[in-house]
Write an enzyme that holds these catalytic residues in place. Sequence first.
Site, mmCIF file in Angstrom:
data_model
loop_
_atom_site.group_PDB
_atom_site.id
_atom_site.type_symbol
_atom_site.label_atom_id
_atom_site.label_comp_id
_atom_site.label_asym_id
_atom_site.label_seq_id
_atom_site.Cartn_x
_atom_site.Cartn_y
_atom_site.Cartn_z
ATOM 1 N N ARG A 121 69.466 48.893 82.870
ATOM 2 C CA ARG A 121 70.019 48.922 83.950
ATOM 3 C C ARG A 121 70.973 49.509 85.009
ATOM 4 O O ARG A 121 71.420 49.047 86.159
ATOM 5 C CB ARG A 121 68.796 47.789 85.101
ATOM 6 C CG ARG A 121 68.169 46.792 84.677
ATOM 7 C CD ARG A 121 67.960 45.476 85.149
ATOM 8 N NE ARG A 121 67.540 44.293 84.058
ATOM 9 C CZ ARG A 121 66.264 43.648 84.959
ATOM 10 N NH1 ARG A 121 65.394 44.432 85.587
ATOM 11 N NH2 ARG A 121 65.635 42.973 83.700
ATOM 12 N N LYS A 152 57.769 48.387 94.663
ATOM 13 C CA LYS A 152 58.908 47.851 94.824
ATOM 14 C C LYS A 152 60.280 47.954 94.161
ATOM 15 O O LYS A 152 59.661 48.310 93.041
ATOM 16 C CB LYS A 152 59.240 46.041 95.529
ATOM 17 C CG LYS A 152 58.962 45.471 94.254
ATOM 18 C CD LYS A 152 59.121 43.984 94.665
ATOM 19 C CE LYS A 152 58.566 43.071 93.382
ATOM 20 N NZ LYS A 152 59.869 42.945 92.950
ATOM 21 N N LYS A 184 57.615 40.135 90.052
ATOM 22 C CA LYS A 184 58.713 40.973 88.520
ATOM 23 C C LYS A 184 60.056 40.333 89.191
ATOM 24 O O LYS A 184 60.385 40.231 90.504
ATOM 25 C CB LYS A 184 57.635 41.977 89.347
ATOM 26 C CG LYS A 184 56.071 41.917 89.445
ATOM 27 C CD LYS A 184 55.964 42.484 87.731
ATOM 28 C CE LYS A 184 54.773 42.368 87.898
ATOM 29 N NZ LYS A 184 53.933 40.968 87.856
ATOM 30 N N ASP A 185 60.438 41.015 88.512
ATOM 31 C CA ASP A 185 61.817 41.287 88.055
ATOM 32 C C ASP A 185 62.235 42.014 89.280
ATOM 33 O O ASP A 185 61.968 43.392 89.791
ATOM 34 C CB ASP A 185 63.026 42.610 87.156
ATOM 35 C CG ASP A 185 62.155 41.704 85.883
ATOM 36 O OD1 ASP A 185 60.965 41.711 85.105
ATOM 37 O OD2 ASP A 185 63.589 40.890 85.443
ATOM 38 N N LYS A 186 63.843 41.432 89.807
ATOM 39 C CA LYS A 186 64.702 42.050 91.243
ATOM 40 C C LYS A 186 64.723 43.902 90.640
ATOM 41 O O LYS A 186 64.694 44.920 90.905
ATOM 42 C CB LYS A 186 64.983 41.441 91.471
ATOM 43 C CG LYS A 186 65.922 41.616 93.117
ATOM 44 C CD LYS A 186 67.488 41.065 93.458
ATOM 45 C CE LYS A 186 67.641 41.525 94.739
ATOM 46 N NZ LYS A 186 68.657 42.738 94.551
#
Length: 438
Positions: free
Chosen positions: A27, A56, A85-87
Amino acid sequence: MEVPEIEKQIGINLYSTDTTGLGGQLRQEIEDFIVKEITNREEGEEGKYLIVELTKRDWDTHHLTRTLSRILQVSQKRISVAGTKDKRALTTQKISIFDTDASEIEKIHLKDIELKVLGRSRKSVELGDLWGNDFRITVRNIENSPEETEALLKKTTDEILAQGGVPNFFGIQRFGSVRPVTHLVGKAIVEGNFEKAALLYIAEPFPEEPEETKNARQFVKDTLDFKEGLKTYPLRLGHERAMMNHLIANPEDYSGSFRVLPQNLYRMFVHGYQSYIYNIILCRRIEAGIPLNRAVEGDIVCFRNEVGLPDSSKTEKVTSETVNAMNRLLKLGRAFITAPLPGYNTEFASGIPGEIENGVLKELGVSLEGFNIEKFPEMSSKGTRREVLLEVKPKFEAGEDELNPGKSKAVLEFMLPKGSYATTVLREYMKVDPLKMS
């Protein structure tokens, strides 16, 4: 390879692959973590529910639904999703909004949010609609050359494919990434010690927390002065603050202090403890040399449901007469070996798998009756079983890392069924502290 200390704390003490870790970083960019939901829903033109595809970028799911409800001037309860879901990711999923016209979506202009109307339905989007997720994940800042990275990726992937997948561990997210305390709170609850449970959650400091947070927690741990403690607790620790406010108004009501928490949070504590026990049992099976993709006498298997996912409500114990037939079903992907998430009414294996399961429970001093929680029945759990193998077939590529000159990157693509963690796959490749994967 030695696993990081934080993983040992959550019951994981091994890797299933023998390769050197890639290291690297996740990330670095939001687009390095792409998730697309897989569902079998087909939308029509009629129904009370508006169905929208949501993409998003770097948004928390709960924060977004709150924001949408405010813009649309509807209750948050009218917006539903199949899964959070993952941020820190670019994610795509379906959402449903009750009794809302498609034209209302045009009013929504939010940074890094894309909404596409798909149709209408008589049925809201729910957890049961989620089959799984497709992942495309980029690991950056790898010290090896692209050629070395590619060779490592191939070797690890070959080992994963040979064993049919990776151990289906519960990852660090289940326990708290920065502060893996969930299972410790759950253990205290199962042991009937709500005071210990509440103080662990409110006041146990962890090394990776900010200094001000550690100091605030330590003060309350040492003094039990909740009133004074509230003055130093950061406002973002809303759950802990709510529990302390309850205890100021209701001294000694430690079990009641958990009732101020949202249901999905207070249920996580006992689930976390069950997950910790499951992780240990799974490690012991691997250490004993028992495969995860081949049943032995005494194993309990579950079967595939109509959408091809493991259904832990349909189980059968493997006997000497059925072991060959069961292994044929396992090979066809129609059956799955399981391990227990123990509760007050759990079925346990027999034979060698049963010895492992019961040995871990005895070693940890687990009382199954403790999962029937009289002071807080909503936290009780009769237990279940979960498949031990996370079947995955990763694809990979390696190349120069354009963001980090002189370093390489790896791109991994794979599909996982719902309830599984991408980090469970990534840890076999990266072999780093899980905080570097969060």
